[in-house]
Design a protein around this motif. Structure first.
Motif, short mmCIF file in Angstrom:
data_model
loop_
_atom_site.label_atom_id
_atom_site.label_comp_id
_atom_site.label_asym_id
_atom_site.label_seq_id
_atom_site.Cartn_x
_atom_site.Cartn_y
_atom_site.Cartn_z
N PRO A 40 0.07 -4.75 12.37
CA PRO A 40 -0.80 -5.36 13.07
C PRO A 40 -2.38 -5.46 12.57
CG PRO A 40 0.63 -4.01 14.25
CD PRO A 40 0.86 -3.92 12.86
N GLY A 41 -2.96 -6.45 12.49
CA GLY A 41 -4.43 -6.56 12.18
C GLY A 41 -4.82 -6.37 10.68
N LYS A 42 -3.54 -6.44 9.90
CA LYS A 42 -3.74 -6.09 8.55
C LYS A 42 -3.26 -7.23 7.68
CE LYS A 42 -4.15 -1.24 8.39
NZ LYS A 42 -3.64 0.09 7.70
N GLU A 43 -3.69 -7.30 6.31
CA GLU A 43 -3.04 -8.58 5.56
C GLU A 43 -1.50 -8.09 5.18
OE1 GLU A 43 -7.20 -10.44 3.78
OE2 GLU A 43 -5.89 -9.25 2.26
N ARG A 44 -0.96 -9.30 4.54
CA ARG A 44 0.47 -8.89 4.25
C ARG A 44 0.51 -8.10 2.92
NH1 ARG A 44 5.09 -13.29 5.16
NH2 ARG A 44 4.14 -12.71 7.32
N GLU A 45 1.04 -7.07 2.59
CA GLU A 45 0.96 -6.25 1.47
C GLU A 45 2.14 -6.24 0.61
OE1 GLU A 45 0.28 -1.13 0.89
OE2 GLU A 45 1.05 -2.09 2.79
N PHE A 46 2.00 -6.35 -0.66
CA PHE A 46 3.19 -6.26 -1.41
C PHE A 46 3.69 -4.82 -1.44
CE2 PHE A 46 5.76 -7.00 -5.31
CZ PHE A 46 5.57 -5.92 -6.10
N VAL A 47 5.24 -4.84 -1.46
CA VAL A 47 5.88 -3.70 -1.47
C VAL A 47 6.53 -3.38 -2.83
CG1 VAL A 47 7.48 -2.08 -0.44
CG2 VAL A 47 6.00 -3.62 1.09
N ALA A 48 7.49 -4.45 -3.29
CA ALA A 48 8.09 -4.04 -4.45
C ALA A 48 8.64 -5.63 -4.69
CB ALA A 48 9.43 -3.05 -4.21
N SER A 51 13.46 -8.39 -10.62
CA SER A 51 13.77 -9.73 -11.47
C SER A 51 15.14 -10.21 -11.01
CB SER A 51 13.46 -9.39 -12.94
OG SER A 51 14.47 -8.29 -13.36
N ARG A 52 15.24 -11.48 -11.63
CA ARG A 52 16.44 -12.14 -11.47
C ARG A 52 17.97 -11.28 -11.42
NH1 ARG A 52 14.68 -18.26 -13.79
NH2 ARG A 52 13.15 -18.56 -12.59
N GLY A 53 17.78 -10.79 -12.74
CA GLY A 53 19.05 -10.01 -13.24
C GLY A 53 19.11 -8.28 -12.69
N GLY A 54 17.69 -7.86 -12.08
CA GLY A 54 17.82 -6.59 -11.67
C GLY A 54 17.18 -5.73 -12.62
N SER A 55 16.98 -6.19 -13.86
CA SER A 55 16.59 -5.14 -14.99
C SER A 55 14.90 -4.78 -14.92
CB SER A 55 16.83 -5.65 -16.20
OG SER A 55 16.07 -7.01 -16.59
N SER A 56 14.12 -5.37 -14.20
CA SER A 56 12.73 -4.93 -14.14
C SER A 56 12.35 -4.97 -12.63
CB SER A 56 12.04 -6.10 -14.64
OG SER A 56 12.23 -6.22 -16.15
N THR A 57 11.54 -4.00 -12.35
CA THR A 57 11.09 -3.69 -10.91
C THR A 57 9.61 -3.51 -10.94
OG1 THR A 57 11.67 -1.45 -10.95
CG2 THR A 57 13.33 -3.02 -10.00
N HIS A 58 9.12 -3.75 -9.67
CA HIS A 58 7.71 -3.21 -9.96
C HIS A 58 7.31 -2.96 -8.31
CE1 HIS A 58 3.58 -3.40 -10.61
NE2 HIS A 58 3.19 -4.22 -9.48
N TYR A 59 6.34 -1.67 -8.29
CA TYR A 59 6.24 -1.47 -6.82
C TYR A 59 4.54 -1.56 -6.39
CZ TYR A 59 11.01 0.27 -7.02
OH TYR A 59 12.39 0.20 -7.08
N GLY A 60 4.31 -1.55 -5.46
CA GLY A 60 3.00 -1.33 -4.88
C GLY A 60 2.63 0.24 -4.92
N ASP A 61 1.34 0.66 -5.03
CA ASP A 61 1.12 2.20 -5.42
C ASP A 61 1.26 2.86 -4.29
OD1 ASP A 61 -2.06 1.17 -7.25
OD2 ASP A 61 -0.12 1.34 -7.76
N SER A 62 1.35 2.47 -3.04
CA SER A 62 1.21 3.26 -1.76
C SER A 62 2.99 3.56 -1.59
CB SER A 62 1.11 2.44 -0.70
OG SER A 62 1.44 1.16 -0.24
N VAL A 63 3.68 2.68 -2.18
CA VAL A 63 5.16 3.18 -2.06
C VAL A 63 5.85 3.65 -3.26
CG1 VAL A 63 5.42 1.38 -0.27
CG2 VAL A 63 6.21 0.86 -2.67
N LYS A 64 5.08 3.69 -4.37
CA LYS A 64 5.72 4.28 -5.63
C LYS A 64 6.36 5.65 -5.44
CE LYS A 64 3.47 2.14 -8.78
NZ LYS A 64 2.42 1.80 -9.46
N GLY A 65 7.53 5.82 -6.05
CA GLY A 65 8.20 7.08 -5.98
C GLY A 65 8.74 7.37 -4.61
#
Length: 124
Positions: A40-48, A51-65
């Protein structure tokens, strides 16, 4: 085109875990998939993203690990496993799809299709 429906949200205590699912219709394997969240009251934030085949992933800093994104193209489903949840993870979580190939492109405007969202609430 693809339609997305999230599930798995709920109320959990800090330190707990939840697994979100996003079921897709259409040509699911043609799409790069992402998870975003909005408090609430915040911008939409990227989480994770994954890729299409599942071999590559990327995470937002706040959820990494702590969070893990995965997909099962045979089931047309993308998942978000969330561990060691914190009160600041409380938000509506959205599944999204895009036709691109770069998982590190994190701006919400780059995504073409969105689910309706599922609420995650983490109590302290």
């Amino acid at each position: 085109q693809v339609q997305l429906v999230e599930s798995g949200g709920g109320l959990v205590q800090a330190g707990g875990s939840l697994r979100l699912s996003c079921a897709a219709s259409g040509r699911f394997s043609n799409f790069l998939m992402g998870w975003f969240r909005q408090a609430p009251g915040k911008e939409r934030e990227f989480v994770a993203a994954i890729s299409r085949g599942g071999s590559s992933t990327h995470y937002g800093d706040s959820v990494k690990g702590r969070f893990t994104i995965s997909r099962d193209n045979a089931k047309n489903t993308v998942y978000l496993q969330m561990n060691n949840l914190k009160p600041e993870d409380t938000a509506v979580y959205y599944c999204a799809a895009r036709g691109g190939v770069v998982v590190t492109s994190t701006h919400p405007s780059l995504y073409d299709y969105w689910g309706q969202g599922t609420q995650v609430t983490v109590s302290s």
